[in-house]
Design a protein around this motif. Structure first.
Motif, PDB file in Angstrom:
ATOM      1  N   GLU A 288      62.430 -24.414  16.133  1.00  0.00           N
ATOM      2  CA  GLU A 288      61.413 -23.407  16.436  1.00  0.00           C
ATOM      3  C   GLU A 288      60.457 -23.157  15.272  1.00  0.00           C
ATOM      4  O   GLU A 288      59.314 -22.739  15.471  1.00  0.00           O
ATOM      5  N   ARG A 289      60.895 -23.420  14.049  1.00  0.00           N
ATOM      6  CA  ARG A 289      60.050 -23.128  12.887  1.00  0.00           C
ATOM      7  C   ARG A 289      58.756 -23.926  12.898  1.00  0.00           C
ATOM      8  O   ARG A 289      57.727 -23.468  12.386  1.00  0.00           O
ATOM      9  N   TYR A 290      58.784 -25.106  13.492  1.00  0.00           N
ATOM     10  CA  TYR A 290      57.599 -25.960  13.466  1.00  0.00           C
ATOM     11  C   TYR A 290      56.426 -25.313  14.198  1.00  0.00           C
ATOM     12  O   TYR A 290      55.270 -25.659  13.963  1.00  0.00           O
ATOM     13  N   LYS A 291      56.710 -24.348  15.091  1.00  0.00           N
ATOM     14  CA  LYS A 291      55.651 -23.705  15.863  1.00  0.00           C
ATOM     15  C   LYS A 291      54.721 -22.855  14.985  1.00  0.00           C
ATOM     16  O   LYS A 291      53.671 -22.416  15.433  1.00  0.00           O
ATOM     17  N   LYS A 292      55.107 -22.653  13.730  1.00  0.00           N
ATOM     18  CA  LYS A 292      54.276 -21.887  12.792  1.00  0.00           C
ATOM     19  C   LYS A 292      53.301 -22.779  12.015  1.00  0.00           C
ATOM     20  O   LYS A 292      52.419 -22.272  11.318  1.00  0.00           O
ATOM     21  N   ILE A 293      53.455 -24.083  12.134  1.00  0.00           N
ATOM     22  CA  ILE A 293      52.642 -25.019  11.350  1.00  0.00           C
ATOM     23  C   ILE A 293      51.185 -24.984  11.804  1.00  0.00           C
ATOM     24  O   ILE A 293      50.894 -25.063  12.996  1.00  0.00           O
ATOM     25  N   THR A 294      50.275 -24.883  10.853  1.00  0.00           N
ATOM     26  CA  THR A 294      48.836 -24.908  11.132  1.00  0.00           C
ATOM     27  C   THR A 294      48.213 -26.131  10.482  1.00  0.00           C
ATOM     28  O   THR A 294      48.826 -26.802   9.648  1.00  0.00           O
ATOM     29  N   ALA A 295      46.961 -26.402  10.829  1.00  0.00           N
ATOM     30  CA  ALA A 295      46.248 -27.528  10.219  1.00  0.00           C
ATOM     31  C   ALA A 295      46.113 -27.327   8.716  1.00  0.00           C
ATOM     32  O   ALA A 295      46.234 -28.276   7.939  1.00  0.00           O
ATOM     33  N   ARG A 296      45.858 -26.098   8.286  1.00  0.00           N
ATOM     34  CA  ARG A 296      45.723 -25.835   6.847  1.00  0.00           C
ATOM     35  C   ARG A 296      47.015 -26.176   6.104  1.00  0.00           C
ATOM     36  O   ARG A 296      46.998 -26.729   5.004  1.00  0.00           O
ATOM     37  N   MET A 297      48.146 -25.831   6.701  1.00  0.00           N
ATOM     38  CA  MET A 297      49.443 -26.137   6.080  1.00  0.00           C
ATOM     39  C   MET A 297      49.652 -27.641   5.987  1.00  0.00           C
ATOM     40  O   MET A 297      50.151 -28.153   4.978  1.00  0.00           O
ATOM     41  N   VAL A 298      49.271 -28.355   7.041  1.00  0.00           N
ATOM     42  CA  VAL A 298      49.399 -29.812   7.031  1.00  0.00           C
ATOM     43  C   VAL A 298      48.554 -30.417   5.915  1.00  0.00           C
ATOM     44  O   VAL A 298      49.033 -31.237   5.122  1.00  0.00           O
ATOM     45  N   LEU A 299      47.293 -29.996   5.842  1.00  0.00           N
ATOM     46  CA  LEU A 299      46.365 -30.591   4.878  1.00  0.00           C
ATOM     47  C   LEU A 299      46.719 -30.249   3.431  1.00  0.00           C
ATOM     48  O   LEU A 299      46.303 -30.949   2.512  1.00  0.00           O
ATOM     49  N   SER A 300      47.485 -29.185   3.227  1.00  0.00           N
ATOM     50  CA  SER A 300      47.914 -28.813   1.869  1.00  0.00           C
ATOM     51  C   SER A 300      49.393 -29.133   1.639  1.00  0.00           C
ATOM     52  O   SER A 300      49.991 -28.667   0.676  1.00  0.00           O
ATOM     53  N   HIS A 301      49.978 -29.933   2.537  1.00  0.00           N
ATOM     54  CA  HIS A 301      51.373 -30.377   2.424  1.00  0.00           C
ATOM     55  C   HIS A 301      52.346 -29.202   2.317  1.00  0.00           C
ATOM     56  O   HIS A 301      53.246 -29.186   1.484  1.00  0.00           O
ATOM     57  N   ARG A 302      52.165 -28.214   3.180  1.00  0.00           N
ATOM     58  CA  ARG A 302      53.055 -27.059   3.223  1.00  0.00           C
ATOM     59  C   ARG A 302      53.626 -26.851   4.634  1.00  0.00           C
ATOM     60  O   ARG A 302      54.019 -25.750   5.014  1.00  0.00           O
ATOM     61  N   SER A 303      53.658 -27.931   5.410  1.00  0.00           N
ATOM     62  CA  SER A 303      54.136 -27.832   6.795  1.00  0.00           C
ATOM     63  C   SER A 303      55.651 -27.675   6.890  1.00  0.00           C
ATOM     64  O   SER A 303      56.164 -27.119   7.860  1.00  0.00           O
ATOM     65  N   GLY A 304      56.364 -28.176   5.888  1.00  0.00           N
ATOM     66  CA  GLY A 304      57.822 -28.177   5.950  1.00  0.00           C
ATOM     67  C   GLY A 304      58.391 -29.474   6.475  1.00  0.00           C
ATOM     68  O   GLY A 304      59.596 -29.733   6.371  1.00  0.00           O
ATOM     69  N   PHE A 305      57.536 -30.315   7.053  1.00  0.00           N
ATOM     70  CA  PHE A 305      57.998 -31.621   7.527  1.00  0.00           C
ATOM     71  C   PHE A 305      58.291 -32.533   6.341  1.00  0.00           C
ATOM     72  O   PHE A 305      57.661 -32.419   5.280  1.00  0.00           O
ATOM     73  N   PRO A 306      59.216 -33.490   6.509  1.00  0.00           N
ATOM     74  CA  PRO A 306      59.468 -34.485   5.460  1.00  0.00           C
ATOM     75  C   PRO A 306      58.309 -35.475   5.409  1.00  0.00           C
ATOM     76  O   PRO A 306      57.409 -35.435   6.248  1.00  0.00           O
ATOM     77  N   ASN A 307      58.336 -36.378   4.431  1.00  0.00           N
ATOM     78  CA  ASN A 307      57.290 -37.395   4.379  1.00  0.00           C
ATOM     79  C   ASN A 307      57.363 -38.239   5.641  1.00  0.00           C
ATOM     80  O   ASN A 307      56.410 -38.301   6.418  1.00  0.00           O
ATOM     81  N   TRP A 308      58.510 -38.892   5.848  1.00  0.00           N
ATOM     82  CA  TRP A 308      58.754 -39.634   7.092  1.00  0.00           C
ATOM     83  C   TRP A 308      60.172 -39.376   7.562  1.00  0.00           C
ATOM     84  O   TRP A 308      61.103 -39.347   6.756  1.00  0.00           O
ATOM     85  N   ARG A 309      60.335 -39.188   8.857  1.00  0.00           N
ATOM     86  CA  ARG A 309      61.661 -38.915   9.414  1.00  0.00           C
ATOM     87  C   ARG A 309      62.637 -40.046   9.107  1.00  0.00           C
ATOM     88  O   ARG A 309      63.850 -39.816   8.989  1.00  0.00           O
ATOM     89  N   GLU A 310      62.115 -41.276   8.986  1.00  0.00           N
ATOM     90  CA  GLU A 310      62.988 -42.421   8.711  1.00  0.00           C
ATOM     91  C   GLU A 310      63.677 -42.316   7.356  1.00  0.00           C
ATOM     92  O   GLU A 310      64.686 -42.992   7.120  1.00  0.00           O
ATOM     93  N   ASN A 311      63.144 -41.483   6.472  1.00  0.00           N
ATOM     94  CA  ASN A 311      63.762 -41.300   5.159  1.00  0.00           C
ATOM     95  C   ASN A 311      64.918 -40.307   5.194  1.00  0.00           C
ATOM     96  O   ASN A 311      65.666 -40.180   4.221  1.00  0.00           O
ATOM     97  N   GLU A 312      65.041 -39.574   6.298  1.00  0.00           N
ATOM     98  CA  GLU A 312      66.097 -38.582   6.422  1.00  0.00           C
ATOM     99  C   GLU A 312      67.404 -39.234   6.867  1.00  0.00           C
ATOM    100  O   GLU A 312      67.395 -40.270   7.547  1.00  0.00           O
TER     101      GLU A 312
END
Length: 250
Positions: free
Chosen positions: A104-128
């Motif tokens: 559910e946390r991903y629903k808070k992600i905005t474009a600004r967060m993505v562009l400033s690398h503050r989305s909380g997502f990893p670089n690539w899921r394959e690295n997890e």
């Protein structure tokens, strides 16, 4: 003139670059230097294909990898200025991500967060460890470099425009490529870029078997916002100069 105020000859630049190429096992190189808003130096060195002794030329295309992110961010801002994308509106409201339905946390992600690398997502899921896409922290509370975030933003743009990967490429060319005069800068490769692309080599100068290499194959045929751009120095310089001269965006 250099940035510290004295002339550097073209021969000096060439000799320095060739020395560094040898030290760093770089098989081939193409370069352009921008000075006072213009290309003041361009040159090519070495091989685009070592085994076949094919030299790097002005036509050689290189994989831009994460240089994609800056160009994509520039592209994104055209949607912001047009009023189609709000930097601070949840991307979930534009496009619910099908791969993170249980977080559910991903629903808070905005474009600004993505562009400033503050989305909380990893670089690539394959690295997890479990290769599952999920947020690693509450969005906008920390910094983590993320290609997944950029790709989510690309998917949101596709949904906003009701287009697919090829449609987003066409929009990129209409909004950025054609106005700036980019001839061979693409996120989705063309027959031309494939024909003229330099072969890949690792840090030891050894050829990478790209036919079986996941990271190089990823994105071929798809618009991967964080990583799939292909270009060459003169073309890429046109984009950099456009940014310096405040073209396209207000």
């Amino acid at each position: 003139d250099s940035y510290i105020g004295f002339d550097i000859s073209k021969d000096t630049i060439a000799k320095y670059l060739q020395t560094r190429m040898k030290e760093l096992n770089i098989p081939g190189m193409s370069i352009a230097i921008i000075n006072d808003g213009k290309i003041s130096y361009e040159n090519t060195f070495g091989y685009a294909d070592v085994s076949n002794k094919l030299p790097v030329t002005k036509n050689t295309i290189f994989e831009g990898a994460s240089l994609s992110k800056s160009v994509f961010a520039f592209f994104v801002m055209t949607f912001v200025e047009e009023g189609k994308l709000d930097l601070d509106k949840s991307l979930f409201e534009y496009f619910p991500h099908p791969d993170v339905k249980d977080d559910e946390r991903y629903k808070k992600i905005t474009a600004r967060m993505v562009l400033s690398h503050r989305s909380g997502f990893p670089n690539w899921r394959e690295n997890e460890a479990d290769t599952i896409l999920k947020t690693k922290f509450e969005p906008n509370t920390d910094y983590l470099y993320s290609g997944e975030g950029f790709q989510y933003l690309a998917l949101a743009l596709m949904h906003i425009e009701n287009i697919d990967h090829n449609g987003l490429e066409r929009l990129f060319q209409e909004r950025i490529g054609k106005p700036i005069g980019l001839e061979h800068t693409v996120f989705i490769q063309t027959p031309y870029t494939r024909k003229h692309k330099a072969e890949p080599y690792d840090e030891k100068g050894n050829w990478i078997d790209w036919h079986n290499h996941y990271w190089i194959q990823k994105g071929d045929g798809k618009f991967y916002a964080p990583s799939s751009i292909h270009s060459e120095p003169i073309d890429f310089s046109k984009w950099m100069i456009a940014v310096m001269n405040k073209k396209i965006l207000s």
